[in-house]
Design a protein around this motif. Structure first.
Motif, PDB file in Angstrom:
ATOM      1  N   TYR A   1       0.966  -1.091  -0.122  1.00 43.99           N
ATOM      2  CA  TYR A   1       0.107  -0.044  -0.129  1.00 43.99           C
ATOM      3  C   TYR A   1       0.874   1.428  -0.126  1.00 43.99           C
ATOM      4  O   TYR A   1       2.059   1.115   0.431  1.00 43.99           O
ATOM      5  CB  TYR A   1      -0.833   0.057   1.111  1.00 43.99           C
ATOM      6  N   GLN A   2       0.471   2.353  -0.591  1.00 45.47           N
ATOM      7  CA  GLN A   2       1.120   3.477  -0.778  1.00 45.47           C
ATOM      8  C   GLN A   2       0.377   4.795  -0.306  1.00 45.47           C
ATOM      9  O   GLN A   2      -0.741   4.908  -0.933  1.00 45.47           O
ATOM     10  CB  GLN A   2       1.939   3.642  -1.946  1.00 45.47           C
ATOM     11  N   LEU A   3       1.022   5.823   0.435  1.00 46.84           N
ATOM     12  CA  LEU A   3       0.452   7.096   0.419  1.00 46.84           C
ATOM     13  C   LEU A   3       1.477   7.987  -0.335  1.00 46.84           C
ATOM     14  O   LEU A   3       2.670   8.114   0.186  1.00 46.84           O
ATOM     15  CB  LEU A   3       0.134   7.461   1.970  1.00 46.84           C
ATOM     16  N   VAL A   4       0.898   8.887  -1.108  1.00 48.59           N
ATOM     17  CA  VAL A   4       1.874   9.969  -1.673  1.00 48.59           C
ATOM     18  C   VAL A   4       1.186  11.339  -1.679  1.00 48.59           C
ATOM     19  O   VAL A   4       0.092  11.516  -1.805  1.00 48.59           O
ATOM     20  CB  VAL A   4       1.988   9.749  -3.254  1.00 48.59           C
ATOM     21  N   LYS A   5       2.000  12.212  -1.191  1.00 54.24           N
ATOM     22  CA  LYS A   5       1.673  13.609  -1.036  1.00 54.24           C
ATOM     23  C   LYS A   5       1.821  14.222  -2.432  1.00 54.24           C
ATOM     24  O   LYS A   5       2.920  14.100  -3.121  1.00 54.24           O
ATOM     25  CB  LYS A   5       2.467  14.389  -0.109  1.00 54.24           C
ATOM     26  N   ALA A   6       0.814  14.695  -3.132  1.00 53.81           N
ATOM     27  CA  ALA A   6       0.965  15.188  -4.654  1.00 53.81           C
ATOM     28  C   ALA A   6       1.553  16.935  -4.481  1.00 53.81           C
ATOM     29  O   ALA A   6       1.562  17.661  -3.606  1.00 53.81           O
ATOM     30  CB  ALA A   6      -0.239  15.277  -5.080  1.00 53.81           C
ATOM     31  N   ASN A   7       2.366  16.720  -5.710  1.00 50.30           N
ATOM     32  CA  ASN A   7       2.954  17.997  -5.893  1.00 50.30           C
ATOM     33  C   ASN A   7       1.764  18.921  -6.704  1.00 50.30           C
ATOM     34  O   ASN A   7       0.895  18.149  -7.295  1.00 50.30           O
ATOM     35  CB  ASN A   7       4.244  17.833  -6.966  1.00 50.30           C
ATOM     36  N   PRO A   8       2.143  20.243  -6.945  1.00 56.08           N
ATOM     37  CA  PRO A   8       0.903  20.940  -7.459  1.00 56.08           C
ATOM     38  C   PRO A   8       0.917  20.346  -9.181  1.00 56.08           C
ATOM     39  O   PRO A   8       1.954  19.944  -9.607  1.00 56.08           O
ATOM     40  CB  PRO A   8       1.597  22.262  -7.719  1.00 56.08           C
ATOM     41  N   ALA A   9      -0.260  20.118  -9.527  1.00 59.04           N
ATOM     42  CA  ALA A   9      -0.777  19.650 -10.810  1.00 59.04           C
ATOM     43  C   ALA A   9      -0.081  20.461 -12.101  1.00 59.04           C
ATOM     44  O   ALA A   9       0.176  21.802 -11.736  1.00 59.04           O
ATOM     45  CB  ALA A   9      -1.961  19.438 -10.962  1.00 59.04           C
ATOM     46  N   MET A  10       0.415  19.917 -13.088  1.00 55.63           N
ATOM     47  CA  MET A  10       0.865  20.704 -14.462  1.00 55.63           C
ATOM     48  C   MET A  10      -0.506  20.503 -15.172  1.00 55.63           C
ATOM     49  O   MET A  10      -1.188  19.444 -15.483  1.00 55.63           O
ATOM     50  CB  MET A  10       2.066  19.742 -14.765  1.00 55.63           C
ATOM     51  N   GLY A  11      -0.821  21.491 -15.634  1.00 50.85           N
ATOM     52  CA  GLY A  11      -1.967  21.561 -16.726  1.00 50.85           C
ATOM     53  C   GLY A  11      -3.368  21.530 -16.063  1.00 50.85           C
ATOM     54  O   GLY A  11      -3.391  21.464 -14.868  1.00 50.85           O
ATOM     55  N   SER A  12      -4.446  22.081 -16.582  1.00 44.23           N
ATOM     56  CA  SER A  12      -5.654  22.218 -16.004  1.00 44.23           C
ATOM     57  C   SER A  12      -6.482  20.983 -16.504  1.00 44.23           C
ATOM     58  O   SER A  12      -6.067  20.474 -17.455  1.00 44.23           O
ATOM     59  CB  SER A  12      -6.293  23.694 -16.354  1.00 44.23           C
ATOM     60  N   GLY A  13      -7.204  20.613 -15.492  1.00 42.23           N
ATOM     61  CA  GLY A  13      -8.017  19.265 -15.788  1.00 42.23           C
ATOM     62  C   GLY A  13      -8.315  18.521 -14.435  1.00 42.23           C
ATOM     63  O   GLY A  13      -8.350  19.054 -13.219  1.00 42.23           O
ATOM     64  N   ALA A  14      -8.427  17.020 -14.704  1.00 41.42           N
ATOM     65  CA  ALA A  14      -8.573  16.294 -13.574  1.00 41.42           C
ATOM     66  C   ALA A  14      -7.700  16.296 -12.426  1.00 41.42           C
ATOM     67  O   ALA A  14      -8.155  15.964 -11.218  1.00 41.42           O
ATOM     68  CB  ALA A  14      -8.775  14.815 -14.182  1.00 41.42           C
ATOM     69  N   MET A  15      -6.488  16.541 -12.578  1.00 39.40           N
ATOM     70  CA  MET A  15      -5.349  16.622 -11.561  1.00 39.40           C
ATOM     71  C   MET A  15      -5.277  17.628 -10.972  1.00 39.40           C
ATOM     72  O   MET A  15      -4.655  17.634  -9.660  1.00 39.40           O
ATOM     73  CB  MET A  15      -4.148  15.721 -12.226  1.00 39.40           C
ATOM     74  N   MET A  16      -5.873  18.685 -11.373  1.00 39.69           N
ATOM     75  CA  MET A  16      -5.998  19.735 -10.573  1.00 39.69           C
ATOM     76  C   MET A  16      -6.432  20.004  -9.399  1.00 39.69           C
ATOM     77  O   MET A  16      -7.513  19.262  -8.823  1.00 39.69           O
ATOM     78  CB  MET A  16      -6.732  21.152 -11.270  1.00 39.69           C
TER      79      MET A  16
END
Length: 183
Positions: free
Chosen positions: A125-140
């Motif tokens: 199992y893994q937990l990742v702290k996300a960096n700010p997303a690149m580009g606009s869309g679902a990952m924002m």
């Protein structure tokens, strides 16, 4: 209507009711409470997207750090397709660095916070702290990425030796990547 057809009509009606009820079920198919505490997402976040990854992980036979003459399989990178719960492709997962990219072109990478065992032969199992997303869309706005529901992907237990340094092996795996945003 003939009496012999009545059971068929009733069965069809019951099936329609059951299928209709299923379409209103919540999308989330897992519980934070069922996960080890180290990989649970902190309070104040909500699920933004759930995906099922199907792909492969590549490992390379390398020298163990600070242990001359000893070798181990080292993770090189992932390559997987991300699909929604209905099976429609919604993105890809690749690296290095580990990157989750939506079909709309938005993407996110992150820093591993924690891992926990998920069973023999499975990656953890893994937990990742996300960096700010690149580009606009679902990952924002994605703040955390959680890897759960794992099948396979673990490095081989054997086959890495001094005479096979540099050899690579590709291992199939499947897992859910859950994307979280601050609520």
């Amino acid at each position: 209507m003939t009496p012999s057809r009545l059971p068929l009509i009733l069965a069809a009606a019951a099936s329609t009711l059951v299928l209709g009820a299923c379409s209103t079920m919540p999308a989330s198919m897992y519980s934070q409470a069922s996960l080890p505490p180290t990989v649970q997402v902190p309070a104040g976040h909500m699920v933004a997207m759930e995906t099922v990854a199907t792909g492969e992980l590549t490992y390379e036979c390398r020298d163990k750090a600070a242990m001359p003459g000893s070798t181990e399989w080292v993770f090189v990178g992932p390559k997987a397709t991300l699909a929604d719960r209905a099976g429609k492709k919604v993105g890809t997962y690749y690296g290095p660095p580990a990157t989750w990219e939506a079909n709309d072109g938005s993407k996110v990478s992150g820093t591993q916070v924690a891992v926990a065992p998920s069973g023999a032969g499975n990656i953890p199992y893994q937990l990742v702290k996300a960096n700010p997303a690149m580009g606009s869309g679902a990952m924002m706005g994605v703040s955390y990425i959680q890897r759960v529901a794992l099948k396979g992907g673990a490095a081989p237990a054997t086959g890495c030796a001094v005479d096979t340094k540099g050899a690579r092996v590709v291992v199939p795996y499947q897992g859910d990547y859950i994307f979280w945003k601050a609520s």
